[in-house]
Write a protein that holds these residues in place. Sequence first.
Motif, PDB file in Angstrom:
ATOM      1  N   GLU A 250      48.499  18.749 -10.081  1.00 18.70           N
ATOM      2  CA  GLU A 250      49.972  18.825 -10.303  1.00 18.70           C
ATOM      3  C   GLU A 250      50.094  17.005  -9.101  1.00 18.70           C
ATOM      4  N   GLN A 251      48.976  17.013  -9.144  1.00 20.25           N
ATOM      5  CA  GLN A 251      48.759  15.488  -7.931  1.00 20.25           C
ATOM      6  C   GLN A 251      49.398  14.686  -8.878  1.00 20.25           C
ATOM      7  N   VAL A 252      47.999  14.215  -9.518  1.00 18.41           N
ATOM      8  CA  VAL A 252      47.955  13.665 -11.079  1.00 18.41           C
ATOM      9  C   VAL A 252      49.669  13.463 -12.037  1.00 18.41           C
ATOM     10  N   VAL A 253      49.823  14.384 -12.221  1.00 19.06           N
ATOM     11  CA  VAL A 253      51.079  14.413 -13.115  1.00 19.06           C
ATOM     12  C   VAL A 253      51.961  13.807 -11.870  1.00 19.06           C
ATOM     13  N   THR A 254      52.345  13.896 -10.991  1.00 16.77           N
ATOM     14  CA  THR A 254      52.821  13.361  -9.981  1.00 16.77           C
ATOM     15  C   THR A 254      53.191  12.421  -9.878  1.00 16.77           C
ATOM     16  N   ASN A 255      52.155  11.361  -9.310  1.00 11.26           N
ATOM     17  CA  ASN A 255      52.065  10.796  -9.436  1.00 11.26           C
ATOM     18  C   ASN A 255      51.941   8.959 -10.086  1.00 11.26           C
ATOM     19  N   LEU A 256      51.466  10.490 -11.751  1.00  9.39           N
ATOM     20  CA  LEU A 256      51.592   9.545 -12.562  1.00  9.39           C
ATOM     21  C   LEU A 256      53.013   9.358 -13.403  1.00  9.39           C
ATOM     22  N   GLN A 257      54.117  10.014 -13.272  1.00  5.43           N
ATOM     23  CA  GLN A 257      54.914  10.162 -13.900  1.00  5.43           C
ATOM     24  C   GLN A 257      56.239   9.047 -13.501  1.00  5.43           C
ATOM     25  N   PRO A 258      55.955   8.414 -12.497  1.00  8.93           N
ATOM     26  CA  PRO A 258      56.979   7.539 -12.594  1.00  8.93           C
ATOM     27  C   PRO A 258      56.310   5.984 -13.364  1.00  8.93           C
ATOM     28  N   PHE A 259      54.703   5.981 -13.833  1.00  6.96           N
ATOM     29  CA  PHE A 259      54.130   5.475 -14.272  1.00  6.96           C
ATOM     30  C   PHE A 259      55.020   5.433 -15.915  1.00  6.96           C
ATOM     31  N   SER A 260      54.895   6.719 -16.230  1.00 10.51           N
ATOM     32  CA  SER A 260      55.024   7.002 -17.621  1.00 10.51           C
ATOM     33  C   SER A 260      56.595   6.932 -17.429  1.00 10.51           C
ATOM     34  N   GLN A 261      57.307   6.808 -17.019  1.00 14.13           N
ATOM     35  CA  GLN A 261      58.914   6.522 -17.199  1.00 14.13           C
ATOM     36  C   GLN A 261      59.512   4.745 -16.741  1.00 14.13           C
ATOM     37  N   LEU A 262      58.626   4.347 -16.214  1.00 14.62           N
ATOM     38  CA  LEU A 262      58.325   2.568 -16.784  1.00 14.62           C
ATOM     39  C   LEU A 262      57.646   2.129 -17.534  1.00 14.62           C
ATOM     40  N   THR A 263      56.716   2.751 -18.539  1.00 13.53           N
ATOM     41  CA  THR A 263      56.378   2.684 -19.280  1.00 13.53           C
ATOM     42  C   THR A 263      56.919   2.660 -20.685  1.00 13.53           C
ATOM     43  N   ILE A 264      58.080   3.685 -20.868  1.00 20.46           N
ATOM     44  CA  ILE A 264      59.010   4.335 -21.741  1.00 20.46           C
ATOM     45  C   ILE A 264      59.750   2.981 -21.295  1.00 20.46           C
ATOM     46  N   GLU A 265      59.650   2.683 -20.044  1.00 20.10           N
ATOM     47  CA  GLU A 265      61.754   1.885 -19.992  1.00 20.10           C
ATOM     48  C   GLU A 265      61.424   0.508 -20.911  1.00 20.10           C
ATOM     49  N   MET A 266      60.199  -0.277 -20.162  1.00 20.79           N
ATOM     50  CA  MET A 266      59.393  -1.445 -20.321  1.00 20.79           C
ATOM     51  C   MET A 266      58.617  -1.595 -22.083  1.00 20.79           C
ATOM     52  N   SER A 267      58.896  -0.988 -22.972  1.00 22.33           N
ATOM     53  CA  SER A 267      58.624  -0.836 -24.272  1.00 22.33           C
ATOM     54  C   SER A 267      58.982  -0.541 -24.842  1.00 22.33           C
ATOM     55  N   PHE A 286      58.826   3.018  -4.362  1.00 26.47           N
ATOM     56  CA  PHE A 286      58.297   4.844  -4.532  1.00 26.47           C
ATOM     57  C   PHE A 286      56.964   5.121  -3.676  1.00 26.47           C
ATOM     58  N   PHE A 287      56.030   4.506  -3.633  1.00 21.48           N
ATOM     59  CA  PHE A 287      54.391   4.407  -3.261  1.00 21.48           C
ATOM     60  C   PHE A 287      54.477   4.113  -2.523  1.00 21.48           C
ATOM     61  N   GLU A 288      54.873   3.830  -1.320  1.00 26.74           N
ATOM     62  CA  GLU A 288      55.619   3.861   0.231  1.00 26.74           C
ATOM     63  C   GLU A 288      55.782   4.458   0.776  1.00 26.74           C
ATOM     64  N   LYS A 289      56.138   4.855  -0.034  1.00 25.71           N
ATOM     65  CA  LYS A 289      56.822   6.319   1.302  1.00 25.71           C
ATOM     66  C   LYS A 289      56.124   7.570   1.141  1.00 25.71           C
ATOM     67  N   THR A 290      55.864   7.655   2.697  1.00 28.24           N
ATOM     68  CA  THR A 290      54.943   8.577   3.028  1.00 28.24           C
ATOM     69  C   THR A 290      54.534  10.240   2.595  1.00 28.24           C
ATOM     70  N   ALA A 291      53.301  10.804   2.299  1.00 30.61           N
ATOM     71  CA  ALA A 291      53.222  11.742   1.733  1.00 30.61           C
ATOM     72  C   ALA A 291      52.766  12.863   2.522  1.00 30.61           C
ATOM     73  N   ASP A 292      53.200  14.246   2.296  1.00 33.50           N
ATOM     74  CA  ASP A 292      53.453  15.282   3.133  1.00 33.50           C
ATOM     75  C   ASP A 292      51.247  15.635   3.406  1.00 33.50           C
ATOM     76  N   LYS A 293      50.937  15.863   1.718  1.00 30.16           N
ATOM     77  CA  LYS A 293      49.802  16.323   1.641  1.00 30.16           C
ATOM     78  C   LYS A 293      48.957  15.009   1.623  1.00 30.16           C
ATOM     79  N   GLU A 294      47.837  15.393   2.344  1.00 25.94           N
ATOM     80  CA  GLU A 294      46.804  14.586   2.261  1.00 25.94           C
ATOM     81  C   GLU A 294      46.373  13.664   1.124  1.00 25.94           C
TER      82      GLU A 294
END
Length: 324
Positions: A250-267, A286-294
């Motif tokens: 779940e964490q990996v999917v959450t973190n990779l989603q913006p990269f996936s969107q950026l890759t699609i747009e830049m492709s 986006f990734f500078e925002k604090t997260a609740d889960k460690e």
Amino acid sequence: MAEDDSFIGLIAYLKPHYVIPSRRFFTENVLPDLYEELRKNIAAKVAKVDHVSFTSDIWTCPSSHETFLSLSAHWITVEYVRKNAVFHASHFSKSHTGVNIADKLMNMWEAWNLDAQRRRVLVRDGATNMLLGSNLSEIESIHCSIHIIQFIINDAILSHKKDVLVKSRRLATHFNHSAKACSEFKAIQSQTESEMGKAPLILLQDVPTRWNSAYLMLRRMEELKRPLQLYLSDHDELPNFSSSEWQIIEQVVTNLQPFSQLTIEMSAESCPLSTVIPSVSTLARFFEKTADKEGIKITKQRLLSALRTRLFCASRLEVLLLIS
């Protein structure tokens, strides 16, 4: 196609007296004529352009194991319309040294009468031989931004989640190689998700050379979590995920989603190089925002560190700004 029995039968039914030309006729006459006509048309358009930029890559055909070097051209017309064409997909039998790559590129440019003054910039991968080949062939070059993003993803996420990835690949391979398992899995989905009206899905296999494939594989795992758990409960021979591993997915999917969107747009074909800096800067914010889960917080810190190391160094930004 000209030798396919079904096609021959179709033509015989439609036009009994028509004789289909041989495969050799198409390869030695029709295709060369079509190619030459298209080449002259593109050459006439390129001749009117002051500057042309390029993308190039080396790849190996999986069926024949032969290596090829591609060269695509990108330019803007006097009417300010963006154009592009694949100039070459040339067989590259020599060793992949920088000198040989430079010779190949120079021959390609000479074939299109593109002297050094008209060659603007070459987008390439980050391999040292491609960098050397670009330098020797007298052209400014830049590492493909999406390729760098994939390195960032690997540095910050995929290299730290190997156990989850290995299990996911094992499960995807299991279903992709067994029609019986696939049918059983779809039947479970039909029972568990019938009230939602969803069509059964299959697990996706990631491919190292295909962008976003790891994200798509794990996202599908998360999407099919319930039916997958039911299937695995009756198949002890297959690896299963613990509750903590499902949280990691779940964490990996959450973190990779913006990269996936950026890759699609830049492709996208219409995406200019000038979008790299604002897009990557937005991603960093986006990734500078604090997260609740460690766990998510630590992963975001890794991503920011990889972003700064690979994309935010002063020399690379200077090159990007110069080219943009």
